[in-house]
Design a protein around this motif. Structure first.
Motif, PDB file in Angstrom:
ATOM      1  N   GLY A 116       0.848  -1.120   0.103  1.00 42.51           N
ATOM      2  CA  GLY A 116       0.019   0.001   0.089  1.00 42.51           C
ATOM      3  C   GLY A 116       1.009   1.341  -0.140  1.00 42.51           C
ATOM      4  O   GLY A 116       0.705   2.183  -0.664  1.00 42.51           O
ATOM      5  N   ARG A 117       1.778   1.191   0.897  1.00 42.18           N
ATOM      6  CA  ARG A 117       2.784   2.378   0.731  1.00 42.18           C
ATOM      7  C   ARG A 117       3.463   2.709  -0.452  1.00 42.18           C
ATOM      8  O   ARG A 117       3.433   3.913  -0.987  1.00 42.18           O
ATOM      9  N   GLN A 118       3.965   1.539  -1.198  1.00 44.63           N
ATOM     10  CA  GLN A 118       4.342   1.782  -2.537  1.00 44.63           C
ATOM     11  C   GLN A 118       3.347   2.218  -3.428  1.00 44.63           C
ATOM     12  O   GLN A 118       3.961   3.216  -4.299  1.00 44.63           O
ATOM     13  N   LYS A 119       2.275   1.940  -3.532  1.00 47.43           N
ATOM     14  CA  LYS A 119       1.250   2.428  -4.219  1.00 47.43           C
ATOM     15  C   LYS A 119       0.872   4.090  -3.988  1.00 47.43           C
ATOM     16  O   LYS A 119       0.882   4.766  -4.973  1.00 47.43           O
ATOM     17  N   LEU A 120       0.823   4.466  -2.656  1.00 44.48           N
ATOM     18  CA  LEU A 120       0.661   5.729  -2.327  1.00 44.48           C
ATOM     19  C   LEU A 120       1.961   6.597  -2.847  1.00 44.48           C
ATOM     20  O   LEU A 120       1.776   7.698  -3.408  1.00 44.48           O
ATOM     21  N   ASN A 121       3.048   6.034  -2.652  1.00 47.41           N
ATOM     22  CA  ASN A 121       4.375   6.549  -3.394  1.00 47.41           C
ATOM     23  C   ASN A 121       4.451   6.926  -4.780  1.00 47.41           C
ATOM     24  O   ASN A 121       4.782   7.903  -5.190  1.00 47.41           O
ATOM     25  N   GLN A 122       3.656   6.039  -5.270  1.00 42.40           N
ATOM     26  CA  GLN A 122       3.463   6.056  -6.783  1.00 42.40           C
ATOM     27  C   GLN A 122       2.593   7.071  -7.238  1.00 42.40           C
ATOM     28  O   GLN A 122       2.800   8.006  -8.039  1.00 42.40           O
TER      29      GLN A 122
END
Length: 454
Positions: A116-122
């Motif tokens: 989820g954090r990776q998606k938010l960073n994207q």
């Protein structure tokens, strides 16, 4: 006893610095990355005349542009590839974090862990590209008419191709800085984005010092003001160091357990709540939100007739939101206070902490585990954050208001000092942690070696 042990451990760690090969590689990598950042700040945008631009910028000094120029390490003054710095990324981060707190779908992503954090960073990177493109377009449009009244032209060949080229160059520069910051965080020491902002501020220190003493020599700045300013800086540094280490320690008690001698003992520890949990995030976020519209309005105002309604509105906006004006200081203080509470709520979850304590059998004496503990943690954290918000507001607003009133060039205000001191303390703490880890690793290797010899 605890402080003496910490001092001994610190001295032993510093003594082993020469042996910490991995740490030295990380430090050299960080220094190299910051040197690359400084080199980029001297590479001008294609189609811009740096000499004419420097002359025009000297006539437009003061106000919010100086603050933006300080955070970018002088890149805005030279209109380099990284003129916008990392401010679009910070603004995008604010938007995504606010959306994650309000939108159910983004809130669910936030709870998914690393994925989820990776998606938010994207999403944050997409937002960074969009904001950089918008700011870059208005920046390029303003540059074309910048200095038209004085008969000087900063852009060699104005037109749509220059604007498109400037936007692409600025997007590339900002995204490269973002990548460089991530590399510093993973392969170097400290937080990469914070270190880039700090490096930009520190790079202005020689210019600020020279201007300050030149003003004293020429008589434009009173020696009393110079001495008072130096005293204020020293006091602020000491005060910031004291407040950043201040914390509220909550006693945590665990059930009695059998010791080696068969006796029952109750374990005790402390849960530290920092007075300033949010660190330098609130002033950086508040500055970023103010810089976004003001940068657009200041450069867009150059291409709009001031006699029109829109031109008059933009000129009034730029005047009332100049650095040192009451409206600007009020909005800045309100932004710092808001982000103090917002970011503290993001990084510290009382319900999750209370649940972890309950799972491990820990409790706060006199407080029932579970919801009562979460409510008590929220109660204490709110009051601690009030003190932290007042401290940040005073440190950031009052010195910069005094600087604006005395006419000292805006390079070393309370916000700049707070960022430099806070990031320096955090980086030194990480260096000490690496040294201690290296020391304990050596002790474990020696213990294993002795065990084999026996």
């Amino acid at each position: 006893m605890a402080s003496r042990a910490d001092n001994i451990a610190s001295n032993m760690s510093l003594a082993n610095f020469s042996k910490a090969t991995e740490l030295k590689k990380r430090i050299w990598f960080t220094i190299g990355a910051l040197i690359v950042f400084r080199f980029l700040s001297f590479v001008p945008l294609p189609g811009v005349n740096p000499l004419i631009l420097g002359s025009l910028y000297d006539t437009a000094r003061g106000g919010i542009l100086d603050l933006f120029n300080t955070f970018s390490g002088g890149s805005l003054e030279r209109m380099s590839l990284i003129a916008l710095g990392v401010m679009p990324y910070i603004t995008a981060s604010i938007v995504i974090q606010l959306a994650a707190s309000l939108h159910p779908a983004l809130a669910a992503l936030k709870k998914e862990g690393a994925t989820g954090r990776q998606k938010l960073n994207q999403y944050t990177r997409y937002g960074t590209v969009f904001l950089t493109a918008v700011q870059g377009w208005f920046l390029a449009s303003g540059l074309e008419s910048f200095g038209a009244a004085s008969g000087m032209q900063a852009v060699v060949d104005p037109g749509i191709m220059f604007r498109i080229g400037a936007v692409i160059s600025l997007i590339g520069g900002t995204m490269f800085l973002l990548w460089l910051g991530e590399q510093i965080t993973s392969r170097g020491i400290g937080n990469g984005v914070s270190l880039i902002i700090m490096a930009g501020i520190v790079a202005q220190f020689p210019t600020f010092t020279a201007n300050l003493f030149e003003g004293g020599r020429s008589g434009s700045i009173s020696p009393v003001i110079i001495i008072g300013f130096i005293v204020m800086v020293v006091v602020l540094i000491l005060f910031i160091c004291f407040m950043e280490r201040a914390q509220r320690r909550l006693l945590i008690q665990y059930p009695k357990r059998a010791s080696a001698r068969g006796m029952m003992q109750a374990d005790r520890s402390h849960l530290p709540l920092k007075l300033n949990t949010a660190g330098v995030i609130p002033p950086i976020f508040a500055s970023s939100l103010l810089l976004l519209p003001l940068t657009i309005s200041q450069f867009a105002g150059n291409s709009i007739d001031p006699n029109t309604t829109m031109g008059g509105f933009i000129n009034s906006l730029n005047f009332y939101l100049q650095h040192g004006q009451p409206i600007y200081m009020t909005l800045y203080a309100a932004g710092i206070i808001f982000f103090c509470f917002f970011y503290t709520a993001v990084v510290f979850n009382p319900e999750e902490t209370a649940e972890n304590l309950k799972k491990n059998g820990g409790f706060i004496p006199g407080i029932r585990p579970g919801k009562r503990t979460a409510d008590y943690l929220d109660y204490v954290l709110t009051r601690v954050t009030v003190v932290g918000a007042i401290y940040l507001t005073l440190v950031c607003v009052i010195p910069e208001y005094m600087i604006a009133q005395t006419g000292i060039p805006l390079f070393l205000g309370g916000t700049s000092l707070l960022i430099v001191v806070n990031v320096t303390v955090d980086t030194i703490s990480q260096i000490q942690s690496h040294l201690l880890a290296h020391q304990y690793g050596d002790l474990i290797k020696k213990a294993k070696l002795k065990g084999r010899l026996r």
